[in-house]
Design a protein around this motif. Sequence first.
Motif, PDB file in Angstrom:
ATOM      1  N   PHE A 285     -10.011 -63.516   4.763  1.00  0.00           N
ATOM      2  CA  PHE A 285     -11.164 -62.646   4.992  1.00  0.00           C
ATOM      3  C   PHE A 285     -11.292 -62.419   6.485  1.00  0.00           C
ATOM      4  CE2 PHE A 285     -12.386 -63.021   0.656  1.00  0.00           C
ATOM      5  CZ  PHE A 285     -13.312 -62.016   0.417  1.00  0.00           C
ATOM      6  N   ALA A 286     -11.167 -61.158   6.913  1.00  0.00           N
ATOM      7  CA  ALA A 286     -11.306 -60.777   8.313  1.00  0.00           C
ATOM      8  C   ALA A 286     -12.596 -59.992   8.493  1.00  0.00           C
ATOM      9  CB  ALA A 286     -10.106 -59.939   8.755  1.00  0.00           C
ATOM     10  N   GLY A 287     -12.983 -59.790   9.755  1.00  0.00           N
ATOM     11  CA  GLY A 287     -14.179 -59.021  10.057  1.00  0.00           C
ATOM     12  C   GLY A 287     -14.813 -59.508  11.337  1.00  0.00           C
ATOM     13  N   LEU A 288     -15.647 -58.668  11.928  1.00  0.00           N
ATOM     14  CA  LEU A 288     -16.343 -59.056  13.141  1.00  0.00           C
ATOM     15  C   LEU A 288     -17.436 -60.061  12.817  1.00  0.00           C
ATOM     16  CD1 LEU A 288     -16.737 -55.549  14.832  1.00  0.00           C
ATOM     17  CD2 LEU A 288     -14.863 -57.185  15.060  1.00  0.00           C
ATOM     18  N   VAL A 289     -17.871 -60.802  13.831  1.00  0.00           N
ATOM     19  CA  VAL A 289     -18.996 -61.719  13.647  1.00  0.00           C
ATOM     20  C   VAL A 289     -20.199 -60.920  13.179  1.00  0.00           C
ATOM     21  CG1 VAL A 289     -20.598 -63.275  14.821  1.00  0.00           C
ATOM     22  CG2 VAL A 289     -18.163 -63.359  15.358  1.00  0.00           C
ATOM     23  N   GLY A 290     -20.864 -61.392  12.115  1.00  0.00           N
ATOM     24  CA  GLY A 290     -22.002 -60.678  11.551  1.00  0.00           C
ATOM     25  C   GLY A 290     -21.633 -59.736  10.421  1.00  0.00           C
ATOM     26  N   ALA A 291     -20.336 -59.685  10.070  1.00  0.00           N
ATOM     27  CA  ALA A 291     -19.902 -58.793   8.999  1.00  0.00           C
ATOM     28  C   ALA A 291     -20.304 -59.304   7.620  1.00  0.00           C
ATOM     29  CB  ALA A 291     -18.381 -58.603   9.048  1.00  0.00           C
ATOM     30  N   PRO A 456      -4.041 -63.267  14.456  1.00  0.00           N
ATOM     31  CA  PRO A 456      -2.684 -63.796  14.265  1.00  0.00           C
ATOM     32  C   PRO A 456      -2.621 -64.859  13.173  1.00  0.00           C
ATOM     33  CG  PRO A 456      -3.184 -63.619  16.606  1.00  0.00           C
ATOM     34  CD  PRO A 456      -4.467 -63.365  15.875  1.00  0.00           C
ATOM     35  N   GLU A 457      -3.696 -65.620  13.025  1.00  0.00           N
ATOM     36  CA  GLU A 457      -3.760 -66.646  11.995  1.00  0.00           C
ATOM     37  C   GLU A 457      -3.712 -66.020  10.608  1.00  0.00           C
ATOM     38  OE1 GLU A 457      -6.159 -70.317  12.675  1.00  0.00           O
ATOM     39  OE2 GLU A 457      -7.548 -69.314  11.321  1.00  0.00           O
ATOM     40  N   LEU A 458      -4.505 -64.991  10.394  1.00  0.00           N
ATOM     41  CA  LEU A 458      -4.522 -64.321   9.093  1.00  0.00           C
ATOM     42  C   LEU A 458      -3.188 -63.640   8.808  1.00  0.00           C
ATOM     43  CD1 LEU A 458      -8.091 -62.730   9.286  1.00  0.00           C
ATOM     44  CD2 LEU A 458      -7.405 -64.702   7.911  1.00  0.00           C
ATOM     45  N   ILE A 459      -2.616 -63.012   9.836  1.00  0.00           N
ATOM     46  CA  ILE A 459      -1.341 -62.304   9.662  1.00  0.00           C
ATOM     47  C   ILE A 459      -0.207 -63.274   9.361  1.00  0.00           C
ATOM     48  CG2 ILE A 459       0.377 -60.880  10.870  1.00  0.00           C
ATOM     49  CD1 ILE A 459      -2.047 -59.683  12.443  1.00  0.00           C
ATOM     50  N   GLY A 460      -0.201 -64.422  10.042  1.00  0.00           N
ATOM     51  CA  GLY A 460       0.893 -65.365   9.872  1.00  0.00           C
ATOM     52  C   GLY A 460       0.796 -66.232   8.647  1.00  0.00           C
ATOM     53  N   LEU A 461      -0.411 -66.319   8.043  1.00  0.00           N
ATOM     54  CA  LEU A 461      -0.639 -67.307   6.992  1.00  0.00           C
ATOM     55  C   LEU A 461      -0.864 -66.702   5.616  1.00  0.00           C
ATOM     56  CD1 LEU A 461      -0.986 -70.446   6.903  1.00  0.00           C
ATOM     57  CD2 LEU A 461      -3.445 -70.072   7.186  1.00  0.00           C
ATOM     58  N   CYS A 462      -1.504 -65.519   5.547  1.00  0.00           N
ATOM     59  CA  CYS A 462      -2.048 -65.029   4.281  1.00  0.00           C
ATOM     60  C   CYS A 462      -1.106 -64.094   3.535  1.00  0.00           C
ATOM     61  CB  CYS A 462      -3.375 -64.311   4.527  1.00  0.00           C
ATOM     62  SG  CYS A 462      -4.650 -65.385   5.214  1.00  0.00           S
ATOM     63  N   HIS A 463      -1.281 -64.066   2.210  1.00  0.00           N
ATOM     64  CA  HIS A 463      -0.569 -63.114   1.367  1.00  0.00           C
ATOM     65  C   HIS A 463      -1.296 -61.771   1.333  1.00  0.00           C
ATOM     66  CE1 HIS A 463       0.722 -67.085  -0.342  1.00  0.00           C
ATOM     67  NE2 HIS A 463       1.893 -66.483  -0.248  1.00  0.00           N
ATOM     68  N   ARG A 464      -2.632 -61.824   1.307  1.00  0.00           N
ATOM     69  CA  ARG A 464      -3.459 -60.617   1.369  1.00  0.00           C
ATOM     70  C   ARG A 464      -4.683 -60.923   2.214  1.00  0.00           C
ATOM     71  NH1 ARG A 464      -5.852 -58.891  -3.642  1.00  0.00           N
ATOM     72  NH2 ARG A 464      -5.770 -61.066  -4.306  1.00  0.00           N
ATOM     73  N   VAL A 465      -5.286 -59.874   2.766  1.00  0.00           N
ATOM     74  CA  VAL A 465      -6.488 -60.043   3.584  1.00  0.00           C
ATOM     75  C   VAL A 465      -7.507 -58.973   3.214  1.00  0.00           C
ATOM     76  CG1 VAL A 465      -7.469 -59.995   5.921  1.00  0.00           C
ATOM     77  CG2 VAL A 465      -5.251 -61.092   5.520  1.00  0.00           C
ATOM     78  N   ALA A 466      -8.742 -59.408   2.919  1.00  0.00           N
ATOM     79  CA  ALA A 466      -9.855 -58.498   2.741  1.00  0.00           C
ATOM     80  C   ALA A 466     -10.581 -58.365   4.081  1.00  0.00           C
ATOM     81  CB  ALA A 466     -10.818 -59.022   1.677  1.00  0.00           C
ATOM     82  N   VAL A 467     -10.903 -57.153   4.476  1.00  0.00           N
ATOM     83  CA  VAL A 467     -11.600 -56.898   5.742  1.00  0.00           C
ATOM     84  C   VAL A 467     -13.026 -56.482   5.432  1.00  0.00           C
ATOM     85  CG1 VAL A 467     -11.569 -55.660   7.929  1.00  0.00           C
ATOM     86  CG2 VAL A 467      -9.427 -56.107   6.731  1.00  0.00           C
ATOM     87  N   ALA A 470     -19.946 -54.602   7.984  1.00  0.00           N
ATOM     88  CA  ALA A 470     -21.354 -54.341   7.662  1.00  0.00           C
ATOM     89  C   ALA A 470     -21.707 -54.785   6.246  1.00  0.00           C
ATOM     90  CB  ALA A 470     -21.678 -52.859   7.844  1.00  0.00           C
ATOM     91  N   GLY A 471     -21.191 -55.954   5.855  1.00  0.00           N
ATOM     92  CA  GLY A 471     -21.569 -56.541   4.577  1.00  0.00           C
ATOM     93  C   GLY A 471     -20.772 -56.077   3.377  1.00  0.00           C
ATOM     94  N   ARG A 472     -19.796 -55.201   3.587  1.00  0.00           N
ATOM     95  CA  ARG A 472     -18.989 -54.696   2.471  1.00  0.00           C
ATOM     96  C   ARG A 472     -17.511 -54.938   2.736  1.00  0.00           C
ATOM     97  NH1 ARG A 472     -21.739 -51.661  -1.148  1.00  0.00           N
ATOM     98  NH2 ARG A 472     -23.822 -50.911  -0.543  1.00  0.00           N
ATOM     99  N   ILE A 473     -16.743 -55.068   1.676  1.00  0.00           N
ATOM    100  CA  ILE A 473     -15.289 -55.163   1.812  1.00  0.00           C
ATOM    101  C   ILE A 473     -14.760 -53.754   2.061  1.00  0.00           C
ATOM    102  CG2 ILE A 473     -13.122 -55.735   0.676  1.00  0.00           C
ATOM    103  CD1 ILE A 473     -14.542 -57.987  -0.782  1.00  0.00           C
ATOM    104  N   ALA A 474     -14.305 -53.511   3.290  1.00  0.00           N
ATOM    105  CA  ALA A 474     -13.859 -52.170   3.673  1.00  0.00           C
ATOM    106  C   ALA A 474     -12.444 -51.885   3.191  1.00  0.00           C
ATOM    107  CB  ALA A 474     -13.928 -52.017   5.192  1.00  0.00           C
ATOM    108  N   ALA A 475     -11.614 -52.920   3.095  1.00  0.00           N
ATOM    109  CA  ALA A 475     -10.224 -52.721   2.665  1.00  0.00           C
ATOM    110  C   ALA A 475      -9.641 -54.076   2.280  1.00  0.00           C
ATOM    111  CB  ALA A 475      -9.392 -52.103   3.786  1.00  0.00           C
ATOM    112  N   THR A 476      -8.651 -54.041   1.413  1.00  0.00           N
ATOM    113  CA  THR A 476      -7.860 -55.228   1.091  1.00  0.00           C
ATOM    114  C   THR A 476      -6.397 -54.882   1.349  1.00  0.00           C
ATOM    115  OG1 THR A 476      -9.443 -55.981  -0.586  1.00  0.00           O
ATOM    116  CG2 THR A 476      -7.225 -56.914  -0.666  1.00  0.00           C
ATOM    117  N   LEU A 477      -5.789 -55.593   2.296  1.00  0.00           N
ATOM    118  CA  LEU A 477      -4.445 -55.258   2.759  1.00  0.00           C
ATOM    119  C   LEU A 477      -3.410 -56.229   2.206  1.00  0.00           C
ATOM    120  CD1 LEU A 477      -5.305 -54.582   6.529  1.00  0.00           C
ATOM    121  CD2 LEU A 477      -5.313 -52.961   4.617  1.00  0.00           C
TER     122      LEU A 477
END
Length: 495
Positions: A285-291, A456-467, A470-477
């Motif tokens: 799960f990625a996102g800015l602080v407060g997301a 870099p942690e999410l990119i190097g470790l994860c199979h998929r990432v949800a971004v 503003a409180g919503r999942i904007a994309a799942t990569l």
Amino acid sequence: MSLAVEFREITKAFGPVQVLHGVSFELAPGRVVGLLGENGAGKSTLMKILAGYEQPSGGSLLVDGQPRRFASSREAQAQGIVLIHQEFNLAEDLTIAQNIFLGHEKKCGWRLDEAAMERETARVLAEVGLRASPGTRVRQLIVAEKQLVEIAKALARNARLLVMDEPTATLTPGETERLFALVARLKAGGTTIVYISHKLDEVERITDEVVVMRDGRFVARQPTAALTRHQMANLMVGRELSDLFPPRQPPLPDAPVLLRVRDLSVPGWAQGASFEVRAGEIFGFAGLVGAGRTELFEGLLGLRPCRAAGVEIAGHASLPKSPREAADQGLTYLSEDRKGKGLHVQLPLAENLTLMNLRAYGGRWLQPAAEQAALRQAVAAFGIRTGDLGCRASQLSGGNQQKLALAKVLQPQPRVVVLDEPTRGVDVGAKRDIYFLIQRLAAQGRAVVVISSELPELIGLCHRVAVMRAGRIAATLAQEQLNEEELIGHATGTR
């Protein structure tokens, strides 16, 4: 403004444990010096001696060529030496202005000059980029805002030498950029800055030189431009450090879904989140602080009010009402605040380890021998470095505390593990250990969720990432889409 410091054969022992072994080096005035080393290398202890929080057991400290021994932090601050702690040193029930001037209050005659303190607070808050009223209670701030208050508090002390200990651990990219601009302004004004960070890209970018410590000893001092990040990491751990991330084993196509969430909302924080995580998958799960990332999972754990169209944990359809109920269903959560919510740092290691699974260690009476056996097994399995199994959790380094917290949340044998900022404030060696532990959990057939602000942690470790934005999942990569440009673009809304 300029101030020069020299450490001469500084030693420090806490009882029989020798923490510093004859450390000697200089801090030239008006320079930005990166102080590197693994957790437990002695960096923070040395800086606490400089800032008056600890007394050396031996050796001498010279400030502008004169021997000094500060009896308190107030004495050091009077000389312009200010330490920004990694762990917040704030009074939660006081306002921002009251925290910034606590112990250094401005007075008008015999009365406190509240107006002057609020004006000065507004000025330093503007410098660090925190948009908050000086009268705001600190308990109302999120973690990143509290970090900015700590930095603002140091600025109000008119520092000539400023020690920053992991200052960007909780900051957004935008806040980090403002901090770097502030560092440049302070340096231009003659302030000496000691920058302690495990983020080697930051060290490479803003420091003039690096000093490396290992096991309480001075190891090296070189111009930053003369070292690559890889060389810095090798100096810190004392060995060749390659393959930071473990090889990813993709989950089987027919692997069962262990966590399925449909339309989960946490009032004020998250709306309509839907996702699923399979056995053997590391889902980021990625996102800015407060997301809303942390708050989303606090709702899922029953720590915040929430509602959902459906939640399934390991095939069991139910929305947990508490962390205990979630653990019983196979879901556990490691908080980003390991000292405030993850561990009871004043309790011994064994009591911390078994706290979530006491039923396994006795019925009416606890079985201390069984707890000690579990601790010995966890120390070996998780690589927890401690010379005394009976010590308190507070006596471990940050990386070893994080490993203990991870071992703790795995005690109930969960099928789904949520790790919130699992490597915040830990060194590169401990990061690698934790990454391999996470991979091991996935290889065992668990579903792992990693919430992280380190791309870099999410990119190097994860199979998929949800971004989240503003409180919503904007994309799942998917894995092949993972790069910093994509993640930042979705997090900021430019994609």
